[in-house]
Design a protein around this motif. Structure first.
Motif, PDB file in Angstrom:
ATOM      1  N   ILE A  69       0.837  -1.203   0.000  1.00 38.30           N
ATOM      2  CA  ILE A  69       0.000   0.000   0.000  1.00 38.30           C
ATOM      3  C   ILE A  69       0.872   1.255   0.000  1.00 38.30           C
ATOM      4  CG2 ILE A  69      -1.868   1.238   1.168  1.00 38.30           C
ATOM      5  CD1 ILE A  69      -2.455  -1.437   2.663  1.00 38.30           C
ATOM      6  N   LEU A  70       1.886   1.279   0.863  1.00 40.45           N
ATOM      7  CA  LEU A  70       2.748   2.454   0.963  1.00 40.45           C
ATOM      8  C   LEU A  70       3.371   2.814  -0.380  1.00 40.45           C
ATOM      9  CD1 LEU A  70       4.703   1.949   4.320  1.00 40.45           C
ATOM     10  CD2 LEU A  70       3.259   3.899   3.722  1.00 40.45           C
ATOM     11  N   LEU A 193      -1.936  12.286   9.857  1.00 33.74           N
ATOM     12  CA  LEU A 193      -1.536  11.047  10.532  1.00 33.74           C
ATOM     13  C   LEU A 193      -1.853   9.877   9.621  1.00 33.74           C
ATOM     14  CD1 LEU A 193      -0.619   9.371  13.034  1.00 33.74           C
ATOM     15  CD2 LEU A 193      -3.015   9.412  13.786  1.00 33.74           C
ATOM     16  N   LEU A 194      -0.826   9.138   9.231  1.00 32.67           N
ATOM     17  CA  LEU A 194      -0.989   7.936   8.415  1.00 32.67           C
ATOM     18  C   LEU A 194      -0.906   6.743   9.355  1.00 32.67           C
ATOM     19  CD1 LEU A 194      -1.252   6.848   5.485  1.00 32.67           C
ATOM     20  CD2 LEU A 194       1.246   6.656   5.466  1.00 32.67           C
ATOM     21  N   ILE A 195      -1.977   5.957   9.413  1.00 28.58           N
ATOM     22  CA  ILE A 195      -2.063   4.910  10.431  1.00 28.58           C
ATOM     23  C   ILE A 195      -2.479   3.579   9.808  1.00 28.58           C
ATOM     24  CG2 ILE A 195      -4.402   5.702  11.009  1.00 28.58           C
ATOM     25  CD1 ILE A 195      -3.781   4.854  13.938  1.00 28.58           C
ATOM     26  N   GLY A 196      -1.792   2.510  10.225  1.00 26.86           N
ATOM     27  CA  GLY A 196      -2.046   1.184   9.680  1.00 26.86           C
ATOM     28  C   GLY A 196      -3.070   0.417  10.493  1.00 26.86           C
ATOM     29  N   PHE A 197      -3.935  -0.332   9.793  1.00 26.39           N
ATOM     30  CA  PHE A 197      -4.967  -1.147  10.420  1.00 26.39           C
ATOM     31  C   PHE A 197      -4.956  -2.543   9.824  1.00 26.39           C
ATOM     32  CE2 PHE A 197      -6.678   3.193  10.820  1.00 26.39           C
ATOM     33  CZ  PHE A 197      -6.967   3.237  12.183  1.00 26.39           C
ATOM     34  N   ASP A 198      -4.714  -3.548  10.651  1.00 27.97           N
ATOM     35  CA  ASP A 198      -4.879  -4.929  10.215  1.00 27.97           C
ATOM     36  C   ASP A 198      -6.379  -5.218  10.193  1.00 27.97           C
ATOM     37  OD1 ASP A 198      -4.208  -7.449   9.378  1.00 27.97           O
ATOM     38  OD2 ASP A 198      -3.633  -8.188  11.354  1.00 27.97           O
ATOM     39  N   LEU A 199      -6.862  -5.772   9.095  1.00 28.72           N
ATOM     40  CA  LEU A 199      -8.300  -5.900   8.907  1.00 28.72           C
ATOM     41  C   LEU A 199      -8.835  -7.245   9.385  1.00 28.72           C
ATOM     42  CD1 LEU A 199      -8.613  -4.264   5.358  1.00 28.72           C
ATOM     43  CD2 LEU A 199      -8.864  -3.186   7.609  1.00 28.72           C
ATOM     44  N   LYS A 290      -8.229  -6.182  15.437  1.00 31.67           N
ATOM     45  CA  LYS A 290      -8.430  -6.148  13.992  1.00 31.67           C
ATOM     46  C   LYS A 290      -9.625  -5.238  13.690  1.00 31.67           C
ATOM     47  CE  LYS A 290      -5.108  -8.984  14.236  1.00 31.67           C
ATOM     48  NZ  LYS A 290      -3.731  -8.456  14.055  1.00 31.67           N
ATOM     49  N   TYR A 291      -9.622  -4.646  12.515  1.00 33.70           N
ATOM     50  CA  TYR A 291     -10.559  -3.557  12.239  1.00 33.70           C
ATOM     51  C   TYR A 291     -11.291  -3.749  10.920  1.00 33.70           C
ATOM     52  CZ  TYR A 291      -7.753  -1.296  15.857  1.00 33.70           C
ATOM     53  OH  TYR A 291      -7.104  -1.014  17.023  1.00 33.70           O
ATOM     54  N   THR A 292     -12.432  -3.089  10.830  1.00 34.33           N
ATOM     55  CA  THR A 292     -13.097  -2.840   9.560  1.00 34.33           C
ATOM     56  C   THR A 292     -12.922  -1.353   9.256  1.00 34.33           C
ATOM     57  OG1 THR A 292     -15.196  -2.295  10.632  1.00 34.33           O
ATOM     58  CG2 THR A 292     -14.816  -4.623  10.063  1.00 34.33           C
ATOM     59  N   ARG A 293     -13.285  -0.960   8.069  1.00 32.10           N
ATOM     60  CA  ARG A 293     -13.172   0.473   7.766  1.00 32.10           C
ATOM     61  C   ARG A 293     -14.044   1.293   8.708  1.00 32.10           C
ATOM     62  NH1 ARG A 293     -13.540   3.445   1.815  1.00 32.10           N
ATOM     63  NH2 ARG A 293     -13.263   5.580   2.613  1.00 32.10           N
ATOM     64  N   SER A 294     -15.241   0.805   9.006  1.00 31.05           N
ATOM     65  CA  SER A 294     -16.143   1.568   9.866  1.00 31.05           C
ATOM     66  C   SER A 294     -15.627   1.626  11.301  1.00 31.05           C
ATOM     67  CB  SER A 294     -17.553   0.976   9.830  1.00 31.05           C
ATOM     68  OG  SER A 294     -17.558  -0.358  10.299  1.00 31.05           O
ATOM     69  N   ARG A 309      -8.480   9.761   3.568  1.00 32.40           N
ATOM     70  CA  ARG A 309      -8.395   8.737   2.528  1.00 32.40           C
ATOM     71  C   ARG A 309      -8.158   7.391   3.195  1.00 32.40           C
ATOM     72  NH1 ARG A 309      -3.808   9.444  -1.828  1.00 32.40           N
ATOM     73  NH2 ARG A 309      -4.250   7.240  -2.147  1.00 32.40           N
ATOM     74  N   TRP A 310      -8.557   6.341   2.481  1.00 31.67           N
ATOM     75  CA  TRP A 310      -8.483   4.965   2.994  1.00 31.67           C
ATOM     76  C   TRP A 310      -8.006   4.087   1.855  1.00 31.67           C
ATOM     77  CZ3 TRP A 310      -9.234   2.586   7.690  1.00 31.67           C
ATOM     78  CH2 TRP A 310      -9.441   1.205   7.687  1.00 31.67           C
ATOM     79  N   ASP A 311      -6.932   3.347   2.076  1.00 29.27           N
ATOM     80  CA  ASP A 311      -6.351   2.503   1.037  1.00 29.27           C
ATOM     81  C   ASP A 311      -6.050   1.128   1.599  1.00 29.27           C
ATOM     82  OD1 ASP A 311      -5.689   4.499  -1.315  1.00 29.27           O
ATOM     83  OD2 ASP A 311      -5.048   5.505   0.525  1.00 29.27           O
ATOM     84  N   ALA A 312      -6.532   0.090   0.917  1.00 35.75           N
ATOM     85  CA  ALA A 312      -6.283  -1.295   1.318  1.00 35.75           C
ATOM     86  C   ALA A 312      -5.377  -1.975   0.296  1.00 35.75           C
ATOM     87  CB  ALA A 312      -7.591  -2.060   1.445  1.00 35.75           C
ATOM     88  N   ASP A 313      -4.733  -3.071   0.717  1.00 36.34           N
ATOM     89  CA  ASP A 313      -3.934  -3.846  -0.234  1.00 36.34           C
ATOM     90  C   ASP A 313      -4.862  -4.638  -1.144  1.00 36.34           C
ATOM     91  OD1 ASP A 313      -3.352  -7.087   0.823  1.00 36.34           O
ATOM     92  OD2 ASP A 313      -4.525  -5.708   2.041  1.00 36.34           O
ATOM     93  N   GLY A 314      -4.293  -5.216  -2.187  1.00 35.67           N
ATOM     94  CA  GLY A 314      -5.105  -5.887  -3.193  1.00 35.67           C
ATOM     95  C   GLY A 314      -5.925  -7.040  -2.667  1.00 35.67           C
ATOM     96  N   ALA A 315      -5.436  -7.709  -1.614  1.00 30.53           N
ATOM     97  CA  ALA A 315      -6.144  -8.854  -1.049  1.00 30.53           C
ATOM     98  C   ALA A 315      -7.093  -8.460   0.083  1.00 30.53           C
ATOM     99  CB  ALA A 315      -5.136  -9.888  -0.544  1.00 30.53           C
ATOM    100  N   GLY A 316      -7.158  -7.175   0.410  1.00 30.89           N
ATOM    101  CA  GLY A 316      -8.058  -6.723   1.462  1.00 30.89           C
ATOM    102  C   GLY A 316      -7.675  -7.184   2.853  1.00 30.89           C
TER     103      GLY A 316
END
Length: 327
Positions: A69-70, A193-199, A290-294, A309-316
């Motif tokens: 993503i980065l 603030l750019l922050i990472g979230f494991d989904l 672990k998180y969802t977008r909401s 803005r919200w950006d996920a990797d290709g596999a979500g």
């Protein structure tokens, strides 16, 4: 403390009012009805090296997904914010940091880097490496407990702040909100603030990431007992505890534990206390929410921040959120 006029490291852990209080946390956590130790105490020099090894394991998808993503979004984020400074919480070896620094340098904005990390060893090694590769860079870092951010480096400059690796997930909900509120209080409207979230995903994938086949995560988990043995004169027998990591679907979090393999009593000399364990009783050593977008958006809102803005990797599997203070 520092080396040369391009590197300054402020060690807040030596301050008598530092929130990084191993003795207090160990006494409180090990005398509780459900024993717990804060995960920040994994990260002495040995623990930091073990964690860097974890990030390269095949089971541990988080680092690869976040880097994907980065590399895709860093130029756009830099164009949006126009930062001259990167401030990074829990920076460690700064492996992913270079993607952001390169994006800033490519448009002539890069001036300074401010790591905030609990490990002086990791921060110093990373700083020397970055200074060698970025001759224009000045590093002013903070060695301290990033859960309680204050007096962050380079105030008054346009700053991109980064909290990567889904480290936010290691905090209890109230701690995460308090952290975000503290960061928001330090931010100007120009900062981001750019922050990472494991989904959230299926339990098998998550549990495998914390139970690698080579046993590195188990060794990392046990390292917290080594820290107590060294720093507090504890007498933990590391062979009498086993690593356990399970996903709690209801709470959407991994819990990592050290489970006592027998009934035992452990002396902690510097605290003047004995800690009793029944067979099968555990110390919880880490949470990883672990998180969802909401749910991530709601968490940031509770901290006074708005997702831009919200950006996920290709596999979500993983996402990066860019947040700013409310206008």
């Amino acid at each position: 403390m520092g080396g040369g006029d391009r590197l300054v490291l402020h060690n807040l852990l030596d301050h008598r009012e530092s929130p990084y209080q191993l003795a207090l946390d160990a006494r409180a956590g090990l005398s509780a009805s459900r024993k717990v130790l804060p995960s920040k105490y994994f990260y002495d020099a040995r623990g930091s090296r073990l964690f860097e090894k974890i990030t390269g394991l095949p089971e541990y998808y988080q680092t690869r997904a976040e880097r994907e993503i980065l590399e895709r979004v860093a130029p756009g984020i830099v164009q949006l914010l126009r930062p001259t400074v990167l401030v990074e919480f829990g920076s460690g070896s700064a492996a992913k940091t270079r993607v952001l620094l390169d994006a800033m340098r490519s448009v002539g904005l890069l001036e300074s880097y401010g790591p905030v990390d609990v490990s002086e060893d990791a921060s110093r090694r990373a700083a020397y490496s970055l200074l060698a590769d970025y001759p224009e860079l000045r590093v002013e870092g903070v060695i301290g407990d990033f859960e309680h951010p204050h007096d962050l480096p380079f105030p008054g400059r346009r700053r991109l702040m980064a909290f990567l690796g889904s480290t936010i997930g290691n905090l209890e909900d109230h701690q995460a909100v308090e952290f975000l509120q503290a960061v928001a209080a330090e931010m100007s409207p120009a900062d981001g603030l750019l922050i990472g979230f494991d989904l959230v995903k299926e339990a098998g994938t998550l549990e495998l990431a914390y139970n690698d086949s080579s046993g590195v995560t188990a060794e990392f988990n046990l390292n917290i007992l080594r820290v107590l043995n060294r720093e507090l004169g504890a007498e933990f027998d590391l062979t009498a505890f086993r690593h356990l990591a399970l996903y709690d679907t209801e709470k959407a979090r991994i819990e990592m534990h050290l489970v006592s393999t027998r009934g035992q009593s452990v002396r902690i000399r510097d605290l003047g206390m004995m800690v009793d364990f029944e067979e099968g009783e555990s110390i919880r050593t880490e949470l990883s929410h672990k998180y969802t977008r909401s749910s991530a958006t709601a968490l940031l809102a509770s901290g006074g921040l708005v997702v831009k803005r919200w950006d996920a990797d290709g596999a979500g599997r993983f996402a990066l959120g860019l947040a700013r203070t409310r206008e």
